[in-house]
Write a protein that holds these residues in place. Structure first.
Motif, PDB file in Angstrom:
ATOM      1  N   PRO A  69       0.831  -1.207   0.000  1.00  0.00           N
ATOM      2  CA  PRO A  69       0.000   0.000   0.000  1.00  0.00           C
ATOM      3  C   PRO A  69       0.864   1.254   0.000  1.00  0.00           C
ATOM      4  N   VAL A  70       0.462   2.243  -0.766  1.00  0.00           N
ATOM      5  CA  VAL A  70       1.138   3.531  -0.688  1.00  0.00           C
ATOM      6  C   VAL A  70       0.791   4.158   0.659  1.00  0.00           C
ATOM      7  N   VAL A  71       1.791   4.713   1.346  1.00  0.00           N
ATOM      8  CA  VAL A  71       1.592   5.338   2.656  1.00  0.00           C
ATOM      9  C   VAL A  71       2.205   6.742   2.639  1.00  0.00           C
ATOM     10  N   GLN A  78      -3.881 -15.550  13.100  1.00  0.00           N
ATOM     11  CA  GLN A  78      -3.476 -14.252  12.572  1.00  0.00           C
ATOM     12  C   GLN A  78      -4.040 -14.071  11.161  1.00  0.00           C
ATOM     13  N   PRO A  79      -5.299 -13.665  11.049  1.00  0.00           N
ATOM     14  CA  PRO A  79      -5.927 -13.521   9.736  1.00  0.00           C
ATOM     15  C   PRO A  79      -5.666 -12.177   9.063  1.00  0.00           C
ATOM     16  N   CYS A  80      -4.911 -11.306   9.728  1.00  0.00           N
ATOM     17  CA  CYS A  80      -4.663  -9.973   9.177  1.00  0.00           C
ATOM     18  C   CYS A  80      -3.333  -9.462   9.718  1.00  0.00           C
ATOM     19  N   ASN A  81      -2.875  -8.365   9.169  1.00  0.00           N
ATOM     20  CA  ASN A  81      -1.577  -7.802   9.545  1.00  0.00           C
ATOM     21  C   ASN A  81      -1.742  -6.771  10.648  1.00  0.00           C
ATOM     22  N   ILE A  82      -1.611  -7.222  11.888  1.00  0.00           N
ATOM     23  CA  ILE A  82      -1.620  -6.329  13.043  1.00  0.00           C
ATOM     24  C   ILE A  82      -0.391  -6.656  13.893  1.00  0.00           C
ATOM     25  N   TRP A  83      -0.314  -6.063  15.058  1.00  0.00           N
ATOM     26  CA  TRP A  83       0.826  -6.250  15.961  1.00  0.00           C
ATOM     27  C   TRP A  83       0.637  -7.514  16.788  1.00  0.00           C
ATOM     28  N   ARG A  93       6.409  -7.345   9.710  1.00  0.00           N
ATOM     29  CA  ARG A  93       6.640  -6.229  10.624  1.00  0.00           C
ATOM     30  C   ARG A  93       6.662  -4.990   9.752  1.00  0.00           C
ATOM     31  N   GLY A  94       5.607  -4.208   9.804  1.00  0.00           N
ATOM     32  CA  GLY A  94       5.404  -3.151   8.821  1.00  0.00           C
ATOM     33  C   GLY A  94       4.306  -3.582   7.867  1.00  0.00           C
ATOM     34  N   THR A  95       4.215  -2.940   6.717  1.00  0.00           N
ATOM     35  CA  THR A  95       3.135  -3.243   5.791  1.00  0.00           C
ATOM     36  C   THR A  95       3.321  -4.603   5.129  1.00  0.00           C
ATOM     37  N   PHE A 100      -3.229 -12.145   2.688  1.00  0.00           N
ATOM     38  CA  PHE A 100      -4.217 -12.743   3.576  1.00  0.00           C
ATOM     39  C   PHE A 100      -5.469 -13.112   2.759  1.00  0.00           C
ATOM     40  N   GLU A 101      -6.444 -13.722   3.391  1.00  0.00           N
ATOM     41  CA  GLU A 101      -7.644 -14.149   2.684  1.00  0.00           C
ATOM     42  C   GLU A 101      -8.605 -12.969   2.508  1.00  0.00           C
ATOM     43  N   PRO A 102      -9.199 -12.817   1.339  1.00  0.00           N
ATOM     44  CA  PRO A 102     -10.180 -11.740   1.156  1.00  0.00           C
ATOM     45  C   PRO A 102     -11.468 -12.060   1.889  1.00  0.00           C
ATOM     46  N   ASN A 103     -12.300 -11.035   2.070  1.00  0.00           N
ATOM     47  CA  ASN A 103     -13.588 -11.275   2.726  1.00  0.00           C
ATOM     48  C   ASN A 103     -14.597 -11.805   1.710  1.00  0.00           C
ATOM     49  N   GLY A 104     -15.838 -11.891   2.117  1.00  0.00           N
ATOM     50  CA  GLY A 104     -16.863 -12.492   1.272  1.00  0.00           C
ATOM     51  C   GLY A 104     -17.133 -11.766  -0.017  1.00  0.00           C
ATOM     52  N   TYR A 105     -16.774 -10.501  -0.109  1.00  0.00           N
ATOM     53  CA  TYR A 105     -16.944  -9.741  -1.342  1.00  0.00           C
ATOM     54  C   TYR A 105     -15.675  -9.718  -2.193  1.00  0.00           C
ATOM     55  N   GLY A 106     -14.589 -10.322  -1.685  1.00  0.00           N
ATOM     56  CA  GLY A 106     -13.347 -10.328  -2.446  1.00  0.00           C
ATOM     57  C   GLY A 106     -12.431  -9.164  -2.147  1.00  0.00           C
ATOM     58  N   LEU A 107     -12.578  -8.550  -0.981  1.00  0.00           N
ATOM     59  CA  LEU A 107     -11.772  -7.390  -0.592  1.00  0.00           C
ATOM     60  C   LEU A 107     -10.649  -7.815   0.346  1.00  0.00           C
ATOM     61  N   TYR A 108      -9.444  -7.332   0.071  1.00  0.00           N
ATOM     62  CA  TYR A 108      -8.268  -7.705   0.854  1.00  0.00           C
ATOM     63  C   TYR A 108      -7.928  -6.649   1.908  1.00  0.00           C
ATOM     64  N   ASN A 109      -7.523  -7.133   3.076  1.00  0.00           N
ATOM     65  CA  ASN A 109      -6.988  -6.268   4.134  1.00  0.00           C
ATOM     66  C   ASN A 109      -7.922  -5.112   4.507  1.00  0.00           C
ATOM     67  N   MET A 110      -9.192  -5.432   4.702  1.00  0.00           N
ATOM     68  CA  MET A 110     -10.112  -4.392   5.146  1.00  0.00           C
ATOM     69  C   MET A 110      -9.857  -3.997   6.597  1.00  0.00           C
ATOM     70  N   VAL A 111      -9.202  -4.842   7.355  1.00  0.00           N
ATOM     71  CA  VAL A 111      -8.708  -4.429   8.670  1.00  0.00           C
ATOM     72  C   VAL A 111      -7.232  -4.805   8.751  1.00  0.00           C
ATOM     73  N   GLY A 112      -6.490  -4.035   9.532  1.00  0.00           N
ATOM     74  CA  GLY A 112      -5.058  -4.235   9.617  1.00  0.00           C
ATOM     75  C   GLY A 112      -4.342  -3.661   8.406  1.00  0.00           C
ATOM     76  N   ASN A 113      -3.047  -3.826   8.367  1.00  0.00           N
ATOM     77  CA  ASN A 113      -2.150  -3.339   7.319  1.00  0.00           C
ATOM     78  C   ASN A 113      -2.045  -1.820   7.356  1.00  0.00           C
ATOM     79  N   VAL A 114      -2.995  -1.088   6.760  1.00  0.00           N
ATOM     80  CA  VAL A 114      -2.951   0.376   6.836  1.00  0.00           C
ATOM     81  C   VAL A 114      -4.348   0.928   7.106  1.00  0.00           C
ATOM     82  N   TRP A 115      -4.382   2.019   7.854  1.00  0.00           N
ATOM     83  CA  TRP A 115      -5.623   2.765   7.990  1.00  0.00           C
ATOM     84  C   TRP A 115      -6.060   3.256   6.615  1.00  0.00           C
TER      85      TRP A 115
END
Length: 317
Positions: free
Chosen positions: A145-147, A197-202, A217-219, A225-240
């Motif tokens: 992700p661009v940050v 650990q289903p997402c990228n958090i601490w 450690r970092g992005t 990780f696995e996408p959600n039911g709509y096919g979206l990746y990293n909706m929680v964790g990784n980056v705000w």
């Protein structure tokens, strides 16, 4: 209430006025990869608030039209196309510094100034989307992700790409992935420091020890990780993720007003980041909310686009 892990820029700067022309090719590429999100009555908020002062509750319903959401946050490769085509300069580049988490600073980085409310954040000259850990660190990874992107930067990119930032209701509706009233995009099972650990958090003891049990450690790459039911990746964790709307909490309590004093003009962020941990910032839940000033940029804020209906999707011939 603990200070969350997204501090505002210590010294606010004027917003940029750059208005780049639309970039059809990149916009079409992102739109082609966007997934349909059904309309209807969307769930927003929660009946089981963790941080009442953030305005997480109550659970409510909002009618939404069908839209499409990019399956990932905007990547460094996509943002580079934008900059190459327009010459756009981000707020971090224009101001000359950005906020970098202390644990990401390269060895040998000169002394830096800490953010008083959250000293693990350092004001680092030369940090930007190009080199997220500063001028002495490595170049941004293409598929991550661009940050170091401010809200103003995100809206400029969105206009160029022919999309927009999502509203809070759209973001939450998409993050739930069709599962209804759940805490996380995969359901209600809570991530831990042991086996799930289903997402990228601490994982570990914040802010001194990140065990990296989720593999990062970092992005992490935007598509990981696995996408959600709509096919979206990293909706929680990784980056705000920035949303389109102001951060508002409707409360008459003096304590709540005091907690958000000085946040006029702040924008709403959703989803948490790789720095979130239950012991410190339990905001990697769908209903959780955070805010930052429009010109703030850090090493853990990014964004994704939404598109209004099928008509906005430019498919190659």
């Amino acid at each position: 209430m603990k200070t969350c892990c997204t501090p505002p820029r210590p010294a606010p700067a004027p917003q940029g006025t750059q208005r780049p022309a639309q970039g059809a090719a990149t916009g079409a590429c992102i739109a082609k990869d966007a997934v349909p999100i059904p309309g209807g009555l969307a769930l927003v908020g929660t009946a089981h608030s963790i941080f009442d002062a953030d305005g997480e509750g109550p659970l409510r319903r909002k009618k939404l039209s069908e839209f499409r959401m990019a399956s990932t946050t905007v990547t460094n490769t996509q943002f580079r196309s934008f900059v190459k085509a327009t010459g756009y300069q981000t707020d971090a580049e224009r101001i000359g510094d950005s906020l970098v988490f202390q644990g990401l600073l390269p060895e040998g980085t000169p002394p830096t100034r800490a953010v008083s409310a959250a000293p693990w954040w350092r004001v680092l000259p030369g940090a930007s989307w190009r080199r997220p850990t500063g001028p002495d660190g490595p170049a941004a990874l293409p598929d991550h992700p661009v940050v170091h992107i401010s809200w103003s930067d995100a809206t400029a990119f969105a206009a160029w790409a022919g999309g927009r930032l999502p509203s809070e209701a759209e973001w939450e509706h998409a993050a739930r992935g069709g599962l209804g009233d759940v805490r996380f995009p995969w359901g209600d099972d809570e991530p831990d420091d042991a086996a799930f650990q289903p997402c990228n958090i601490w994982q570990g003891r914040f802010p001194h020890q990140d065990l990296g049990l989720d593999g990062y450690r970092g992005t992490a790459p935007a598509r990981s990780f696995e996408p959600n039911g709509y096919g979206l990746y990293n909706m929680v964790g990784n980056v705000w993720e920035w949303t389109s709307q102001p951060f508002k909490v409707r409360s008459l309590k003096k304590s709540v007003k005091a907690a958000h004093e000085g946040k006029t003009g702040f924008k709403l962020c959703k989803g948490g980041s790789f720095l979130c941990h239950k012991s410190y910032c339990f905001r990697y839940r769908i209903a959780a909310r955070n805010s930052s000033s429009q010109d703030s940029s850090t090493s853990h804020i990014g964004f994704r686009l939404v598109f209004d209906g099928v008509s906005d999707i430019q498919r190659p011939q």
